[in-house]
Write an enzyme that holds these catalytic residues in place. Structure first.
Site, short mmCIF file in Angstrom:
data_model
loop_
_atom_site.label_atom_id
_atom_site.label_comp_id
_atom_site.label_asym_id
_atom_site.label_seq_id
_atom_site.Cartn_x
_atom_site.Cartn_y
_atom_site.Cartn_z
N ASP A 61 -3.10 -25.99 -6.29
CA ASP A 61 -3.69 -27.23 -6.79
C ASP A 61 -3.78 -27.20 -8.32
O ASP A 61 -4.50 -26.38 -8.88
CB ASP A 61 -5.09 -27.37 -6.17
CG ASP A 61 -5.56 -28.81 -6.09
OD1 ASP A 61 -5.41 -29.52 -7.09
OD2 ASP A 61 -6.08 -29.20 -5.02
N THR A 102 -4.79 -35.16 -6.07
CA THR A 102 -4.67 -34.18 -4.98
C THR A 102 -4.30 -34.79 -3.62
O THR A 102 -3.39 -34.30 -2.95
CB THR A 102 -5.99 -33.40 -4.86
OG1 THR A 102 -6.18 -32.70 -6.08
CG2 THR A 102 -5.95 -32.40 -3.72
N ASN A 123 -7.48 -40.39 -4.32
CA ASN A 123 -8.44 -39.55 -3.58
C ASN A 123 -9.54 -40.46 -3.02
O ASN A 123 -9.90 -40.37 -1.86
CB ASN A 123 -9.08 -38.51 -4.50
CG ASN A 123 -8.13 -37.37 -4.83
OD1 ASN A 123 -7.16 -37.13 -4.13
ND2 ASN A 123 -8.43 -36.67 -5.90
N LYS A 184 -10.25 -27.46 0.24
CA LYS A 184 -10.47 -28.91 0.24
C LYS A 184 -10.01 -29.52 1.57
O LYS A 184 -8.88 -29.24 2.01
CB LYS A 184 -9.67 -29.57 -0.88
CG LYS A 184 -10.11 -29.20 -2.29
CD LYS A 184 -9.26 -29.94 -3.32
CE LYS A 184 -9.63 -29.52 -4.73
NZ LYS A 184 -8.83 -30.20 -5.76
N ASP A 185 -10.81 -30.39 2.13
CA ASP A 185 -10.45 -31.05 3.39
C ASP A 185 -9.12 -31.80 3.28
O ASP A 185 -8.23 -31.67 4.11
CB ASP A 185 -11.58 -31.98 3.88
CG ASP A 185 -12.21 -32.80 2.77
OD1 ASP A 185 -11.55 -33.04 1.73
OD2 ASP A 185 -13.38 -33.24 2.94
N ARG A 186 -8.97 -32.61 2.18
CA ARG A 186 -7.75 -33.42 2.07
C ARG A 186 -6.49 -32.56 1.95
O ARG A 186 -5.41 -32.95 2.38
CB ARG A 186 -7.85 -34.39 0.89
CG ARG A 186 -8.11 -33.76 -0.48
CD ARG A 186 -8.40 -34.85 -1.51
NE ARG A 186 -8.64 -34.36 -2.86
CZ ARG A 186 -9.80 -33.89 -3.32
NH1 ARG A 186 -10.84 -33.79 -2.51
NH2 ARG A 186 -9.93 -33.49 -4.58
N ASP A 330 -7.36 -25.76 -9.42
CA ASP A 330 -7.75 -27.11 -9.85
C ASP A 330 -9.18 -27.14 -10.37
O ASP A 330 -9.46 -27.72 -11.42
CB ASP A 330 -7.59 -28.09 -8.67
CG ASP A 330 -7.87 -29.53 -9.07
OD1 ASP A 330 -7.09 -30.08 -9.86
OD2 ASP A 330 -8.88 -30.09 -8.61
N ASP A 377 0.33 -29.79 -6.29
CA ASP A 377 0.09 -31.20 -5.94
C ASP A 377 0.05 -32.10 -7.18
O ASP A 377 0.00 -33.32 -7.07
CB ASP A 377 -1.21 -31.34 -5.13
CG ASP A 377 -2.41 -30.83 -5.88
OD1 ASP A 377 -2.25 -30.03 -6.83
OD2 ASP A 377 -3.54 -31.22 -5.51
N HIS A 378 0.06 -31.49 -8.35
CA HIS A 378 0.10 -32.17 -9.65
C HIS A 378 -0.07 -31.07 -10.66
O HIS A 378 -0.38 -29.93 -10.29
CB HIS A 378 -1.02 -33.21 -9.81
CG HIS A 378 -2.39 -32.67 -9.52
ND1 HIS A 378 -3.07 -31.87 -10.41
CD2 HIS A 378 -3.18 -32.74 -8.41
CE1 HIS A 378 -4.22 -31.50 -9.87
NE2 HIS A 378 -4.31 -32.00 -8.65
ZN LIG Z 1 -5.19 -31.40 -6.99
#
Ligand SMILES: [Zn+2]
Length: 574
Positions: A61, A102, A123, A184-186, A330, A377-378
């Protein structure tokens, strides 16, 4: 090298090497016969009929590709360096949409498409009909399984395309084991999608363990209960965070104590070592702190390895998927920025966790039997205040002030009222009922708002929803906005700040960093493949992160996710 004939006959991979070697001269007729028969059998069997036993997707992340260049000499041999040396490295891979956050990032990697098709446009999304926010994996119908509170009200319901996990399940009639693991859940849910087996994420606060929601399971498997019983979170929060290497070996242009870093909650200075235990006690023993220290990555790896073992992943011919996402880069990046010694130290420790993961995969699945990809993711921009102090073009845009400027222009033109209903990052949602009550054309109101934005000195571009629906933008940042836009879920006006400018609010200290733009510092991420089906080498032409999953589907022999727009990268394929 000549192999004993029995080995040659039973090991197809070695046989292929043997048969293609010009130095090898088979010495007896029986070997030739065996070779001919086996060779013809192999010729009839395409590689995708013998897929890898396991695909491991790793998302870091907020990782910039240049971290690999900067930290290279401090990495060990078993982690990032192994991926580069044994694998295929796409050095100019990008996100080709904005906003680069994310939720959209994880969804785009695993669906092979962009928010315009998979629907995860932010998000935190805004729902026009209810006037309420909607977190990208929020699903209030769900409850926690093994954990409590809102962290359990999560599902992939808002995701509108299948993912690699869904397609593997379809290919194998549900026999694949597809599991997501992340703090992170997502980052755990979006890769696994709607029909994957399970996504596990960190239930922070007082729970402090991995759990899931009722979307996936009715009860936690025994191995998850056992893992949680070890209470590793508390253990990791009882240590201190010190430098891994002698201080002089880090790549730092700035002293550890500098004005561009935000101290973590519970600490006064953004310097190492950090007394994590004291911070944990000061925070009332809330395990939220674990997200912000490198031990978070170790904890995530522990859980991934537990899943691998207990679920018997990669143990048979059916291809499984383990999707792991590391969140600490992140969290630490946001607070400290990409230049901080804390950030480098965290990457050196992550490198050790990756090495541990790969060693376990070699032992449990077998070297050459699994395929790994790693991406981010970025990425993120350098701290704008730091860039500005170096005479760079960079800065901060006061968001409430910007909204006020737009409001004022709309009131002057159309009369009184609260015309801007909501700002979500760099998007404005207009007041639909006010537009309707005044019998106005919505696209005209959008145009006036975009035009006033374009008069501000720190705005690079602004497009209206009508522009994005009616015009096709083939290249550049307008194309990026278009790929990130979905009419039902995105704003009425989407704008882009100048490079190295961040949205801020009054009183916010110019410390740490953020991401979300279509500029290179946010879009340029590493893409690495290693293992079965992969041809080692470096690729310097520009590729897209949406190409990752189409490339993997060529190796495992499953269908493309519903809305995938990326293409297989032929240089990666053996
Ligand atoms: Zn992220």
């Amino acid at each position: 090298m000549l192999f004993p004939s029995t080995r040659v006959a039973t090991d197809p991979d070695r046989l292929r090497d043997y048969a293609s070697s010009t130095e090898v001269r088979p010495r007896c007729a029986s070997v030739l016969v065996v070779l001919a028969i086996s060779g013809s059998l192999i010729a009839q069997q395409p590689a995708w009929q013998a897929p890898p036993k396991l695909v491991v997707g790793i998302v870091v992340d907020q990782m910039r590709v240049d971290f690999l260049y900067r930290y290279w000499d401090n990495f060990g041999e078993g982690g990032f360096k192994r991926l580069v040396k044994e694998g295929s490295f796409q050095r100019d891979a990008h996100y080709d949409y904005a906003p680069t956050h994310t939720g959209p990032g994880h969804a785009s990697i695993y669906t092979g498409t962009t928010p315009m098709h998979h629907g995860i446009v932010a998000n935190d999304m805004f729902v026009r009909t209810t006037g309420e926010g909607l977190y990208c994996v929020q699903d209030d119908r769900m409850t926690g399984v093994g954990g409590t509170g809102v962290k359990g009200q999560r599902s992939p319901f808002n995701l509108l395309s299948t993912t690699l996990a869904d397609e593997l399940e379809r290919r194998t009639d549900g026999r694949s084991k597809t599991i997501g693991v992340a703090m992170k859940d997502r980052s755990s849910i979006l890769p696994i999608g709607r029909t994957g087996d399970a996504a596990y994420w960190f239930f922070e606060g007082t729970d402090g363990h991995f759990a899931t929601s009722s979307w996936y399971l009715k009860e936690l498997p025994e191995w998850v209960v056992d893992f949680n019983a070890q209470d590793l979170a508390t253990k990791y929060l009882s240590n201190s965070w010190d430098l891994l290497l002698p201080r002089e070996r880090y790549h730092q242009a700035l002293p550890d104590d500098n004005p561009y870093e935000e101290p973590l909650a519970g600490s006064l200075k953004a310097t190492l070592p950090l007394d994590v235990k004291a911070m944990y006690e000061a925070a009332g023993r809330s395990t939220v702190l674990l997200r912000f220290i490198p031990a978070s990555n170790t904890f995530t790896t522990d859980f991934a390895l537990a899943a691998l073992k207990a679920e018997g992943m990669g143990k048979d011919a059916v291809t499984d998927l383990l999707a792991v996402s590391y969140g600490a880069p992140d969290e630490i990046g946001h607070e400290m920025g990409p230049r901080a010694i804390e950030t480098e130290d965290m990457y050196l420790r992550l490198d050790l966790d990756l090495a541990r993961l790969f060693t376990a995969l070699d032992q449990q699945v077998g070297k050459g039997e699994y395929t790994v990809f790693l991406t981010a993711d970025h990425a993120a921009v350098d701290v704008p205040a730091y860039l500005r102090d170096l005479k760079g073009s960079a800065g901060y845009v006061d968001a409430p002030e910007l909204v006020k400027t737009v409001e004022k222009a709309l009131i002057e033109r159309f009369g009184p009222g609260k015309w801007v209903r909501k700002r979500v990052k760099e998007q404005l949602f207009l007041n639909d009922s006010l537009i309707l009550a005044n019998k106005l054309d919505r696209s005209m109101v959008q145009r006036v708002a975009a035009d006033i934005l374009l008069q501000q000195p720190f705005i690079a571009d602004a497009l209206t929803a009508s522009d994005l629906m009616r015009t096709t933008y083939p290249t550049g940042i307008r194309n990026s906005l278009q790929r990130g836009f979905m009419p039902q879920r995105s704003g009425d006006v989407c704008y882009v700040l100048l490079p190295s400018y961040l949205t801020s609010w009054p009183g916010q200290a110019p410390k740490g960093t953020d991401h979300g733009s279509p500029w290179n510092y946010d879009t340029h991420v590493p893409v690495l493949f290693m293992g079965k089906g992969i041809r080692p080498g470096e690729i310097v032409r520009r590729t897209s992160i949406t190409d990752i999953v189409p490339t993997i589907t060529m190796i495992v022999g499953c269908a493309l996710p519903d809305a995938a727009v990326g293409e297989p990268v032929p240089e990666v394929l053996r």
